[in-house]
Structure formats: C-alpha cells, structure tokens
Design a protein around this motif. Structure first.
Motif, PDB file in Angstrom:
ATOM      1  N   ALA A 168       0.772  -1.102  -0.057  1.00  0.00           N
ATOM      2  CA  ALA A 168       0.117  -0.100   0.094  1.00  0.00           C
ATOM      3  C   ALA A 168       1.153   1.299   0.067  1.00  0.00           C
ATOM      4  O   ALA A 168       0.616   2.122  -0.787  1.00  0.00           O
ATOM      5  N   GLN A 196      -6.246   3.306   2.274  1.00  0.00           N
ATOM      6  CA  GLN A 196      -6.979   2.885   1.351  1.00  0.00           C
ATOM      7  C   GLN A 196      -6.787   3.562   0.239  1.00  0.00           C
ATOM      8  O   GLN A 196      -5.902   4.511   0.169  1.00  0.00           O
ATOM      9  N   GLY A 197      -7.223   3.043  -0.922  1.00  0.00           N
ATOM     10  CA  GLY A 197      -7.150   3.653  -2.256  1.00  0.00           C
ATOM     11  C   GLY A 197      -5.875   3.188  -3.085  1.00  0.00           C
ATOM     12  O   GLY A 197      -5.456   4.270  -3.899  1.00  0.00           O
ATOM     13  N   TYR A 198      -5.483   2.104  -2.766  1.00  0.00           N
ATOM     14  CA  TYR A 198      -4.208   1.397  -3.278  1.00  0.00           C
ATOM     15  C   TYR A 198      -4.521   0.374  -4.391  1.00  0.00           C
ATOM     16  O   TYR A 198      -3.733  -0.464  -5.149  1.00  0.00           O
ATOM     17  N   LYS A 199      -5.864   0.133  -4.672  1.00  0.00           N
ATOM     18  CA  LYS A 199      -6.394  -0.884  -5.564  1.00  0.00           C
ATOM     19  C   LYS A 199      -6.723  -0.661  -6.940  1.00  0.00           C
ATOM     20  O   LYS A 199      -6.970  -1.604  -7.790  1.00  0.00           O
ATOM     21  N   ILE A 210      -5.558  -7.540   1.799  1.00  0.00           N
ATOM     22  CA  ILE A 210      -6.110  -6.181   2.001  1.00  0.00           C
ATOM     23  C   ILE A 210      -6.573  -6.015   0.546  1.00  0.00           C
ATOM     24  O   ILE A 210      -7.331  -4.691   0.666  1.00  0.00           O
ATOM     25  N   ARG A 266     -10.405  -5.074   1.453  1.00  0.00           N
ATOM     26  CA  ARG A 266     -10.753  -4.131   2.640  1.00  0.00           C
ATOM     27  C   ARG A 266      -9.342  -3.232   2.643  1.00  0.00           C
ATOM     28  O   ARG A 266      -8.496  -3.344   1.929  1.00  0.00           O
ATOM     29  N   ALA A 267      -9.718  -2.293   3.670  1.00  0.00           N
ATOM     30  CA  ALA A 267      -8.601  -1.160   3.861  1.00  0.00           C
ATOM     31  C   ALA A 267      -7.497  -2.073   4.701  1.00  0.00           C
ATOM     32  O   ALA A 267      -7.397  -3.001   5.341  1.00  0.00           O
TER      33      ALA A 267
END
Length: 326
Positions: free
Chosen positions: A55, A126-129, A224, A227-228
C-alpha cells in the motif's frame, strides 16, 4: 431464524480472499513450524509487511503493482534476517520470544502518529487498489450463481488469491521432496545429526524463515484487496488464528493449511451468523450483540478442541507429525 442466509454466508467463505490469505500464511507457517521446527509466533508481522509494503509503495511512491510486490517481499526478507541472525543459533524458544515481540513492535510503529503521512496511523490506508483492478481481464458485471455471485473485481481477487495458493502449494510440495526439503525435515527431527553430516543448520534455518515469511507477506497483499489496511488487523491473535488453521489441517502437510483455512472461516461465519440471529430472535436474552460477537470465537474454539482431541494429528497429518508436535 434465517438458516438459508446463515448457510449462504458460511459457504461464501470457502473461496473468499480472506480464506485464501490465511491458507497462504498457514503454508508459510507449515514451512517454519511443521517442516523445520521453527517456533515463529510473528507471522502477523510478515503479513503486515505485505499489506503496508504494498500500500505505501503505491500511495506514497507511485510504484506499479509489480514493483510494490517486490518492495513488500524485500521488506519481509530484511525482517526475517533481523529476526533470524541473533536467534537461530540459540534454542527454539528464543525465536518464539523475538518474533512475537517484533510483530507487535511493527504493528505499533504502523500505528504511531510519527509516520502518519506514510502509514495513516490508526486510521490505516486505502485507495491502493486501482493498479490491481486495472489488470482485471473480466468484463464489468456480476457473475456466478446463488451465494457465489460477485462482481468482476471480487472475482478477480478470488481468482488471483486462489491461483497463488495453488502455485505456492505446488512449490512447497516440490521443495519438500527435494534434497533441500529433506535437510529441512531432518533439522526438525534432530538438528545435531544433520550438523554431524556437515550441513550448515543455521543457514538452512535462515532460508526456511525467509521462505515462510515471504509466503506470509504475499498473504498480506491478498488480505488487503477486499478491505482497507488497518493496524488492528495485525494483532497477535492473527498469528494464533494461523496456528489454529495449521494444526487443524496438519502441521507438516500441504493440503492441511488450505483445507484448515476453509473449515476455520466457514465455522467463524456460521457461528457468527447463528449467534447474532439467536440474539435477535430472543433465544439468548442475557447476551448483547457485542457479547455475541465474542461467543462465536468460543464456539469455534470448542469445535477446534474437539477436532484436536479426536484427530490430534490434524485432518491430513500422520502419527510421525503428531510425535513431533508433542
């Protein structure tokens, strides 16, 4: 009592990304404990390094997916060296003490406000997907049947997660039948005898610690995706769950960690749904929903105890493995 919903939710755990992540982490622990005899109580640390390494590499440094994976794996190798260099020449219990402490230190570092810009502190990341999602070849839409109906991204996570589980299970099966694997199993049984044959026991233990740690790190990246990244997920209890899965399936087996993970999470989901709905229906008037959430772990613990009592070697274990575990 909506039994259909309870069983449907439990059935979904058979192929969930969480189940795949725990199966892979348990495979790594099988290399450590089951095959080599290393008492690693810090698998949660390797899982956390996989999650945060991936991440942070994407969010803070803009790395592509493949580079983020390499960063996470590299971090786990360094972590294994830091743990192994001062402990692997000593008795096995020293490794247990160091690993459980090191994993908790890592979690607290990720939680501290000092590195909030990188780790997100207690709020996580979060926001790494997006990079992983961009690799998805499945067209948008929903696919499947019954409880196994998911959108394209959810199927992509499951396909990648379980493909990795299969690949690493095959790799483990092959290396444990190689000369390297025979040395590893010899160390588990009698490291003095292996040392007398001219083998560098310390080097082999280090290699095993690194290899099993890499498994845990990759498991952390799978974990992960739906999810976060939250530091509370990487407490010591995570390692204990992985050990429960390992012993449930069989400590020195290949299929054991995989099937053990499926059974463990199906039981968790089933008892969670059953207890919550029993409280709603008034079957347990003395219990709140918060207390019901803890009761599920008690029930799962009792179920695992019964399996250990009647099948102490695990589902896929054998008498030789049982002698080692004792």
């Amino acid at each position: 009592m909506d039994w259909l919903a309870i069983f449907s939710n439990a059935a979904q755990e058979v192929i969930s990304p969480t189940t795949a992540a725990y199966a892979l982490a348990a495979l790594g622990l099988a290399i450590h404990f089951g095959y080599t005899g290393l008492l690693n109580f810090g698998q949660a640390g390797f899982i956390a390094l996989g999650a945060y390494g991936y991440a942070i590499s994407i969010l803070s440094f803009g790395f592509p997916v493949w580079a983020a994976v390499l960063v996470a794996v590299g971090a786990s190798v360094i972590f294994a060296l830091i743990l192994g260099i001062p402990t692997l020449r000593l008795r096995a219990d020293y490794l247990a003490i160091v690993t459980i402490a090191a994993a908790e230190i890592l979690r607290l570092i990720f939680t501290t406000n000092t590195f909030d810009a990188l780790t997100g502190s207690a709020s996580g990341l979060q926001g790494y997907k997006d990079g992983f999602a961009a690799l998805n070849p499945i067209p948008p839409g929903s696919y499947g049947f019954g409880p196994f109906t998911y959108n394209a991204f959810d199927w992509w996570i499951r396909i990648v997660g379980w493909t990795l589980v299969v690949i690493f299970a095959v790799i483990t099966w092959l290396i444990m039948r190689s000369p390297w694997g025979r040395v590893i199993k010899g160390i588990r049984e009698d490291e003095d005898a292996v040392r007398a044959l001219g083998k560098n026991v310390y080097s082999y233990k280090m290699q095993s610690l690194i290899l099993g740690g890499v498994y845990g790190t990759i498991a952390g990246m799978i974990f992960i995706m739906p999810r976060a990244v939250v530091p509370a997920n990487y407490q010591t209890s995570l390692t204990f769950f992985v050990y429960a899965i390992l012993l449930l399936g069989g400590a020195a087996t290949i299929l054991g960690p995989v099937i053990g993970s499926m059974i463990f999470w199906v039981l968790i989901s089933f008892f969670s749904g059953f207890v919550a709905r029993a409280v709603e229906a008034g079957w347990l008037p003395f219990m709140s929903q918060v207390q019901a959430g803890q009761l599920r772990f008690i029930l799962v613990g009792v179920a695992i105890m019964l399996i250990v009592v009647f099948m102490p070697q695990g589902i896929f274990g054998n008498k030789k493995e049982l002698a080692f575990v004792k």
